[in-house]
Design an enzyme around this catalytic site. Structure first.
Site, PDB file in Angstrom:
ATOM      1  N   GLY A  46     -11.611  10.580  -3.672  1.00 21.49           N
ATOM      2  CA  GLY A  46     -10.855  10.805  -2.533  1.00 21.49           C
ATOM      3  C   GLY A  46      -9.377  10.578  -2.785  1.00 21.49           C
ATOM      4  O   GLY A  46      -9.047   9.648  -3.713  1.00 21.49           O
ATOM      5  N   GLN A  51      -0.546   8.279  -1.184  1.00 17.49           N
ATOM      6  CA  GLN A  51      -1.007   7.886  -2.605  1.00 17.49           C
ATOM      7  C   GLN A  51      -0.445   8.575  -3.579  1.00 17.49           C
ATOM      8  O   GLN A  51      -0.196   8.194  -4.902  1.00 17.49           O
ATOM      9  CB  GLN A  51      -2.633   7.942  -2.803  1.00 17.49           C
ATOM     10  CG  GLN A  51      -3.325   6.856  -1.916  1.00 17.49           C
ATOM     11  CD  GLN A  51      -4.884   6.968  -2.361  1.00 17.49           C
ATOM     12  OE1 GLN A  51      -5.477   7.677  -1.597  1.00 17.49           O
ATOM     13  NE2 GLN A  51      -5.130   6.105  -3.250  1.00 17.49           N
ATOM     14  N   CYS A  88      -9.977   1.654  -5.428  1.00 21.07           N
ATOM     15  CA  CYS A  88      -9.016   2.490  -4.740  1.00 21.07           C
ATOM     16  C   CYS A  88      -8.208   2.982  -5.993  1.00 21.07           C
ATOM     17  O   CYS A  88      -7.758   2.046  -6.851  1.00 21.07           O
ATOM     18  CB  CYS A  88      -8.426   1.938  -3.733  1.00 21.07           C
ATOM     19  SG  CYS A  88      -6.955   2.917  -3.006  1.00 21.07           S
ATOM     20  N   LEU A  89      -7.849   4.187  -6.272  1.00 22.98           N
ATOM     21  CA  LEU A  89      -6.785   4.552  -7.165  1.00 22.98           C
ATOM     22  C   LEU A  89      -5.414   3.778  -7.125  1.00 22.98           C
ATOM     23  O   LEU A  89      -4.731   3.740  -8.191  1.00 22.98           O
ATOM     24  CB  LEU A  89      -6.601   6.143  -7.111  1.00 22.98           C
ATOM     25  CG  LEU A  89      -7.967   6.707  -7.483  1.00 22.98           C
ATOM     26  CD1 LEU A  89      -7.916   8.410  -7.439  1.00 22.98           C
ATOM     27  CD2 LEU A  89      -8.452   6.480  -8.904  1.00 22.98           C
ATOM     28  N   HIS A 130     -12.096   5.464   4.370  1.00 29.75           N
ATOM     29  CA  HIS A 130     -11.156   5.058   3.484  1.00 29.75           C
ATOM     30  C   HIS A 130      -9.703   5.776   3.272  1.00 29.75           C
ATOM     31  O   HIS A 130      -8.836   5.322   3.239  1.00 29.75           O
ATOM     32  CB  HIS A 130     -11.923   4.911   2.038  1.00 29.75           C
ATOM     33  CG  HIS A 130     -11.112   4.196   1.036  1.00 29.75           C
ATOM     34  ND1 HIS A 130     -11.200   3.104   0.090  1.00 29.75           N
ATOM     35  CD2 HIS A 130     -10.077   4.758   0.220  1.00 29.75           C
ATOM     36  CE1 HIS A 130     -10.330   2.811  -0.401  1.00 29.75           C
ATOM     37  NE2 HIS A 130      -9.559   3.991  -0.779  1.00 29.75           N
ATOM     38  N   GLU A 131     -10.107   7.291   3.281  1.00 27.64           N
ATOM     39  CA  GLU A 131      -8.909   8.163   3.083  1.00 27.64           C
ATOM     40  C   GLU A 131      -8.135   8.036   4.156  1.00 27.64           C
ATOM     41  O   GLU A 131      -7.061   8.218   4.098  1.00 27.64           O
ATOM     42  CB  GLU A 131      -9.425   9.272   2.285  1.00 27.64           C
ATOM     43  CG  GLU A 131      -9.953   9.349   1.029  1.00 27.64           C
ATOM     44  CD  GLU A 131      -9.123   8.759  -0.051  1.00 27.64           C
ATOM     45  OE1 GLU A 131      -7.961   8.441   0.058  1.00 27.64           O
ATOM     46  OE2 GLU A 131      -9.655   7.903  -0.888  1.00 27.64           O
ATOM     47  N   HIS A 134      -5.655   5.321   4.823  1.00 26.46           N
ATOM     48  CA  HIS A 134      -4.409   5.619   3.963  1.00 26.46           C
ATOM     49  C   HIS A 134      -3.333   6.082   4.880  1.00 26.46           C
ATOM     50  O   HIS A 134      -2.130   5.856   4.864  1.00 26.46           O
ATOM     51  CB  HIS A 134      -4.489   6.259   2.772  1.00 26.46           C
ATOM     52  CG  HIS A 134      -5.149   5.313   1.765  1.00 26.46           C
ATOM     53  ND1 HIS A 134      -4.584   4.504   0.825  1.00 26.46           N
ATOM     54  CD2 HIS A 134      -6.244   5.565   0.737  1.00 26.46           C
ATOM     55  CE1 HIS A 134      -4.864   3.934  -0.034  1.00 26.46           C
ATOM     56  NE2 HIS A 134      -6.106   4.684  -0.171  1.00 26.46           N
TER      57      HIS A 134
END
Length: 150
Positions: A46, A51, A88-89, A130-131, A134
């Site tokens: 995701g 991000q 997480c990226l 999660h996304e 953000h």
């Protein structure tokens, strides 16, 4: 298409409230395409627009069943609860135990501006939560019950 640089923890944009997309334009289509390419290149599941340095309410997700795109997503219903490990990226080499709903309904626009509702459960529901976090400036490290370094 282009690969974006992924913003890392500590950058202010990750803590900001993303703004709604008022109209689907070719630039938003390009953003969706480039976000998907960036997510796949980084081996993520995701990615949210903040991000990649874009403060818009846009996410892309692939929880193993194909690419899904969400513009202005809103979670309208949640149920169940489970703890699982997340990464997480934007927070490399860190993982954490995070409690999330196991089922949800999300309402969003697709790339053509059509409204849709999606019922999700399990891993897909976790990734969507999660996304969408953000988009509100929340990182998993903020809500994790325990963190681990890799």
């Amino acid at each position: 298409m282009a690969i974006y640089q992924i913003v890392r923890i500590g950058e202010e944009i990750l803590r900001e409230q993303a703004v709604e997309v008022p109209k689907l334009t070719p630039n938003i289509h390009k953003l969706l395409d480039n976000m998907a390419e960036t997510m796949y290149k980084a081996k993520g599941v995701g990615l949210a627009a903040p991000q990649v340095g874009v403060p818009k309410r846009v996410i892309v997700v692939d929880a193993g069943d194909g690419l899904r795109e969400f513009v202005n997503p809103v979670i309208i219903k949640k149920s169940g609860e489970a703890m699982d490990q997340e990464g997480c990226l934007s927070v490399p080499n860190t993982y954490g135990d995070v409690k999330r709903a196991t089922r949800l309904v999300v309402s969003a626009l697709d790339r053509n501006g059509e409204k849709f509702d999606l019922e999700a459960e399990g891993f897909l529901a976790r990734v969507i939560q999660h996304e969408t976090d953000h988009l509100d400036g929340i990182l998993f490290v903020d809500i994790a019950e325990k963190l681990y370094d890799n």
